[in-house]
Each structure stands twice: as structure tokens, then as C-alpha cells.
Design a protein around this motif. Sequence first.
Motif, short mmCIF file in Angstrom:
data_model
loop_
_atom_site.label_atom_id
_atom_site.label_comp_id
_atom_site.label_asym_id
_atom_site.label_seq_id
_atom_site.Cartn_x
_atom_site.Cartn_y
_atom_site.Cartn_z
N ILE A 150 4.43 -13.23 -1.73
CA ILE A 150 3.48 -12.72 -2.73
C ILE A 150 2.10 -13.30 -2.47
O ILE A 150 1.08 -12.62 -2.59
N ALA A 151 2.05 -14.58 -2.10
CA ALA A 151 0.77 -15.27 -2.02
C ALA A 151 -0.01 -14.92 -0.76
O ALA A 151 -1.23 -14.82 -0.79
N LEU A 152 0.70 -14.73 0.37
CA LEU A 152 -0.01 -14.46 1.61
C LEU A 152 -0.51 -13.02 1.63
O LEU A 152 0.26 -12.11 1.44
N PRO A 153 -1.81 -12.84 1.89
CA PRO A 153 -2.30 -11.46 2.00
C PRO A 153 -1.70 -10.78 3.23
O PRO A 153 -1.51 -11.42 4.25
N ASN A 154 -1.41 -9.48 3.09
CA ASN A 154 -0.79 -8.74 4.18
C ASN A 154 -1.58 -8.83 5.48
O ASN A 154 -1.00 -9.00 6.54
N PHE A 155 -2.91 -8.72 5.35
CA PHE A 155 -3.69 -8.67 6.59
C PHE A 155 -3.59 -10.00 7.34
O PHE A 155 -3.60 -10.04 8.56
N LEU A 156 -3.47 -11.09 6.58
CA LEU A 156 -3.38 -12.41 7.20
C LEU A 156 -2.07 -12.54 7.97
O LEU A 156 -2.04 -13.00 9.12
N VAL A 157 -1.00 -12.07 7.34
CA VAL A 157 0.30 -12.11 8.00
C VAL A 157 0.24 -11.28 9.27
O VAL A 157 0.68 -11.72 10.34
N ALA A 158 -0.35 -10.08 9.16
CA ALA A 158 -0.46 -9.20 10.32
C ALA A 158 -1.25 -9.88 11.42
O ALA A 158 -0.86 -9.88 12.60
N LEU A 159 -2.38 -10.50 11.07
CA LEU A 159 -3.22 -11.16 12.07
C LEU A 159 -2.47 -12.31 12.74
O LEU A 159 -2.55 -12.48 13.96
N CYS A 160 -1.75 -13.10 11.94
CA CYS A 160 -1.01 -14.23 12.49
C CYS A 160 0.03 -13.76 13.50
O CYS A 160 0.15 -14.33 14.59
N ILE A 161 0.75 -12.68 13.13
CA ILE A 161 1.79 -12.19 14.04
C ILE A 161 1.15 -11.63 15.31
O ILE A 161 1.64 -11.85 16.42
N MET A 162 0.04 -10.93 15.12
CA MET A 162 -0.67 -10.40 16.29
C MET A 162 -1.07 -11.52 17.24
O MET A 162 -0.88 -11.44 18.46
N LEU A 163 -1.61 -12.58 16.65
CA LEU A 163 -2.06 -13.71 17.45
C LEU A 163 -0.88 -14.31 18.20
O LEU A 163 -0.94 -14.56 19.41
N PHE A 164 0.20 -14.48 17.49
CA PHE A 164 1.42 -15.06 18.07
C PHE A 164 1.91 -14.19 19.23
O PHE A 164 2.18 -14.68 20.32
N MET A 165 1.98 -12.87 18.99
CA MET A 165 2.49 -11.97 20.02
C MET A 165 1.56 -11.96 21.23
O MET A 165 2.02 -11.87 22.36
N THR A 166 0.26 -12.02 20.99
CA THR A 166 -0.69 -11.99 22.09
C THR A 166 -0.55 -13.23 22.95
O THR A 166 -0.53 -13.17 24.18
N VAL A 167 -0.44 -14.40 22.30
CA VAL A 167 -0.38 -15.65 23.03
C VAL A 167 0.93 -15.74 23.81
O VAL A 167 0.95 -16.11 24.97
N PHE A 168 2.03 -15.36 23.18
CA PHE A 168 3.32 -15.61 23.82
C PHE A 168 3.86 -14.42 24.61
O PHE A 168 4.65 -14.58 25.52
N TYR A 169 3.45 -13.20 24.26
CA TYR A 169 4.01 -12.04 24.97
C TYR A 169 2.93 -11.20 25.63
O TYR A 169 3.23 -10.24 26.30
N GLY A 170 1.69 -11.55 25.39
CA GLY A 170 0.60 -10.81 26.02
C GLY A 170 0.47 -9.39 25.53
O GLY A 170 -0.09 -8.53 26.17
N ASP A 171 1.04 -9.09 24.37
CA ASP A 171 0.93 -7.74 23.80
C ASP A 171 0.42 -7.91 22.37
O ASP A 171 0.99 -8.69 21.59
#
Lengths: 337, 326
Positions: A150-171
Amino acid sequence: MINFIQFTLTRAGLSIVTLLLVCFIVFSLMELVPGTCAERYLAFKNTQGSQITYEDIEKEKIRLGLDKPFLYRYGKWVSDIVLKGDFGDSCILRMNINELLSGRFVLSLTICLVALIFSYLIAIPVGIISATTKYASLDTTLKFISYLGIALPNFLVALCIMLFMTVFYGDTMTGLFSQEYENQPWSSAKVMDFLSRAWLPIFVLGWNATAFALQTVRALMLDENDKLYVMAARARGISGMKLLWRYPAKHSLGPVINSIGFDLNRIFSALPIVALILILTEAGALLIEALARSNDQQLAGAIIFLLTATIVFVNFVTDVLLAIMDPRIRKGVMGGN
Amino acid sequence: MSHLLEIKNLDVKFDTDEGRIIAIDNVSLTLDQGKVLGIVGESGSGKSVTAKSIMQLNPGNTIYNDDAEIIIDNENVLKFTSKNDLKKIRGGKVSMIFQEPMASFAPAIKIGNQMIEQLLLHKETEKNQAKQISIDMLNRVGIADAEKRFNQYAFELSGGMRQRAMIAMALSTMPKLLLADEPTTALDVTIQAQVINLMKDIIKEYNMGVIFITHDLGVIAQVADDVAVMYLGSVVERGPVNEILKNPKHPYTRGLLNALPDINNLDAPLKPIPGNIPSPLDRPTGCVFRTRCPEPTHDCKEGNIEMGLIEVSPGHWVDKCCVNCG
């Protein structure tokens, strides 16, 4: 039975009235924006270097039927949608809106509905466990995860996952399709590709929705569990899962069903921002584009109409479902037969 | 002859955030088959907790003392833990009727289905047979159109009819012991009288033991054979109903009787028992009743008195501390 049909028809009628009212509001808002479609298009042409005269605007207005009175145009807009399924043309893009939207709205709706279904599939059992578990730590953990949702804004979660995927999977995981499938017709490979990417927006939207639904289910269960009829059932020897499902769980389902329409609305409202970040080619992003950037009122109106129609329809279905499930409502509706 | 129900030295405590609360303090009671034991007392005196202890229905934070015994058929039911054992005291040998007939039926399950469910759980019957037993039972408690009511929901019945249906459901498994937790309190007076008469008939007909919990001494006078008066988790006086009502020894019992309106002199002001029930978190030391006793002594406060009950006449027991008060 006759009463039930009557109830369903009345509800359907009310839904249509609601939809027409919303349409009217949407259409009026479209009108309130300064400048007509003709002026906007010609202004656009003007920036391209063409000389525009006053006569050109008038001609364009007549061509678009903008010289007709407001109510007539409202009627035509609605009747075209309802009778022909035709949303008209986008005045900026000069394209038929049906073509523009083809597939995209269905994609958006699919993402939202899948997120909604997942969130309820998870929230109902987990909420029941959370409310009735003997282990306080399990309840606390579940509550913590759902408060995060509830507390985490959707866009922040999306950005975090994007960052994670980019760093570790290059996508970056943006878009709904990989590049090679982007413009291909639908095939099983494309569906698989879609699924391999669509989980991200579904997860982002679903976490938040699950968190809300979980809190609802948990609160309702706690409420029902304390009621006397549950103790009375225990006093009759009913125990275990049978007691849990047949008594408190069954009785807290009504309000949960009631919240489905509301939740779909919330998920859809959250979609455009997530879509913007993940660069999804679906209707939510198009809506933001139409409303905020290009001022494309026809397109925005069409998307809002479709969205409202979906929500009104879902609410209609949940109303009927409730009447079927809950004898207190059913008997009221059917006149005690 | 052994008793139908024997409660020995029952202590019940609740573990709460504010501390451990004493709900029942050393209660011992007996009940014989075919007899009605009335338990009277104000709210919070531990009447319901005592009854719920018999079925182990108290909430999860309840702590029973190790040497407490609740004996039914030579078994200490307080030690029951398995599902099958618990079934015996929940709906099998013991049934319970609650105060709110509306709230004690599940609102979205047909009355008949709730009755059948219970019968299938406790008796070796077929569904059709269970239905017939249920409908016969509804007929027996005076519900007209029993077959129709069987297929209805609790909200479609009137208050009195709901309580009749509740009684029918409680009796359908033929329990030996019926716990009635203020069964008439939520009903209006004419319905109350009907339900009390019905219960009296049924108690006689089925020859079972009944614990009848109420705060209404008028009801006790009508239904009970014996009375136990409870105050703050303790039984302060118990004995045959006529003896207790005519010759009360404990100042609390006398207070309860004095608080009733006098039918011959309705203009006379009502005499409430002075003071309030102390908070369970702030339980008086020594004699629990001393904060409201008309003449407490120093000994009551210091607890320099023997605790427990003393027999003042055959079967009439009174709290030792208060036996000579007032």
C-alpha cells in the motif's frame, strides 16, 4: 424467479442510465476545452506553414459536423458508439479511433483483470489465514508485506524492478513485447513473449491491489469471526476448516465481491503511470498522451467511455452475483419466495 | 447417585494486554439429571464464562487451573483436546442456547441446513432422517409451518420464533445437559413467558439437566430448582430456590432481591445495590464483596477470614465471610 429477472433488468437499466450520464459528462468536458476540433487541426496545419483563412475553419467545421447543436452531436456520438461501435476520428491524428485503439484497450483490460484476479486469488486465502492464524508473527509478516504494497508507489516499484533487471539481466523489461515480436501478428510465440514481459506490470499493479484486498478480507474476517453465530456453530461441534469456510469466510465474501468493481477502477487508474514508465503500448498510456500532451479529446473520450463501460458492467455483474449469493439481498429482491 | 455435572475448584483467568484477569475464582457446582440450576449475577460476574468453560468455548487467551475439574459421565471434559472428544461436549452431550437468537444463527445459511449439519455430525443418520428429526423438533417447540421455516433463514423469523428454533436445534441431538445463557433476555415480555413455559415443558419431557443463566430473579423463581448467586467470579451463595429467595443470607443476594420492584407498592423507590462491580483489573483483596458490603469489617479487607462456603441449612451454602453480615 420473475422478481429476479425484474431485478436484473432494473439493474441493467440503471447501469445503462449511469453509462449515458457518464458519457454526457465526458462529452461535455470534451466540449469545455477551448477550441473546436476544426480549429485545433487547422492550427496544427498552420504551424506546418499552410495559410489558413476563416473560411477554411468554417468549411472544416461543417465537414466535421461541428455546426450542429451540442445535444445533437452528443446523440450522434453515443449512437455511433452504441449502434455502429464507431468512436469516430481522432482530430489530431486524423485516424479512426477504432483502428488506433484496436487491441490496445483489450491489452490494458487484460493486464488489469489479470492483476485483479491474481490479487483476489491471493488476498482471499491469505487474508483469512492472516485473520485467523494462531501465530502472531505470521500475521505480522503478512501485514508488513501488505502495508509495503500500500505504501510503496507503483511507479517506484516499477522503477526499482527495471533497475534491477537492467543491472542483472541487461534488459529494461520495458514494453509489452520484445522487439522481434513488436509488429508481428499474434502467434503462440508472441503470446509467450507477451507473458514473459507482462508479468511486470501485472506484478506492480497486483501487489498494490492485493495489499488493499488483503486488508479488506482480513478486517472482514476478524469482524465475522467475533460474531456470536460462529461461537454458536462451534458450540454445535463444528470445527476446523468446515467451520472456517462455511461460517465466517462465507459470510465475509459479500463485501469482498462488492469491492471488485472499485478495485478494477483503482487498478486502471494506476495503470497509465506504470504504463508510462514501462513504455507499454496500451490504452492507459494512450489516455495520458491524449489528455496531457496532444489534447486529443475524441481519443480520450473514447478511452474513458470504454473504461467506464467496463466498470459499470463489472458492478452490474457483482450486484447480480451478490443477490444470488446473499439470501438477505436475494429475498429482498425476490419478495420472499 | 453420581451427578450429571460436577464442577470442582474451577479458576479461569484471561491473559490480556493489561495483565492477567481473574474471571472465575474457585467455583464448585453440581447439577443432577432433571434439575435446573439457575445462575444469577450482574454482568461480569462470570456466569457465562462458567457455562462456556463446560464447552471450552472461552477465547484463546483463557487459562484454566490444573486442578480444576468439570466432570460429565466420569470424564474431566476440561482436559478434552481431540476433535472427537470436543464434539461430545459441543453439541453431543451438551448444547447451548445463547442470548441473541438472531445473532446465533448464521445469517446466510438456512435454518434447516444448520440443523441437519449438526445432526449429521453427532448422530448416525441419513440426511432425510435428519431433516425429519429437525422438522419434528421445530414442530415440538411450537413453530407453525415447520416445513416452511426449515427452509427459511433466521432473518425471516420473528424474535420469539428464532429462539424457539434455537431451542429446537439445541435439543435435536438429545443432549443430557442444556446450557441456556440468558435465553429470554433479548425477548419482549410476552414472548419471554412463552419461551420460559416451553423450556419448562421440554426440561420435564426430556429429563435433562439445565444450567439457566440470567440476571432476572423473577425468571429464576419460575424455572430453577437450585440457585447459585455469583459475584465477581465467585459463587457467594447457593441452595434450593425457595430457600434462597425466602431466606437469603448473603448481603448481595439480599441486595438483588431488594432491587426488584415491589408489585404492591410500585411508587416505592427502587433500591439498587450501592456501588459498582469493581473492575476485574482492580479486584478487591480479601472478601471480594467488601467494597459494596453494607458493613464491611477490618477482617474482610485484610482477608483474615476463612474463604469458601459454609452450609447454614441443608443444601444452603453461603460465603463464610458474609454469613453474619447485615
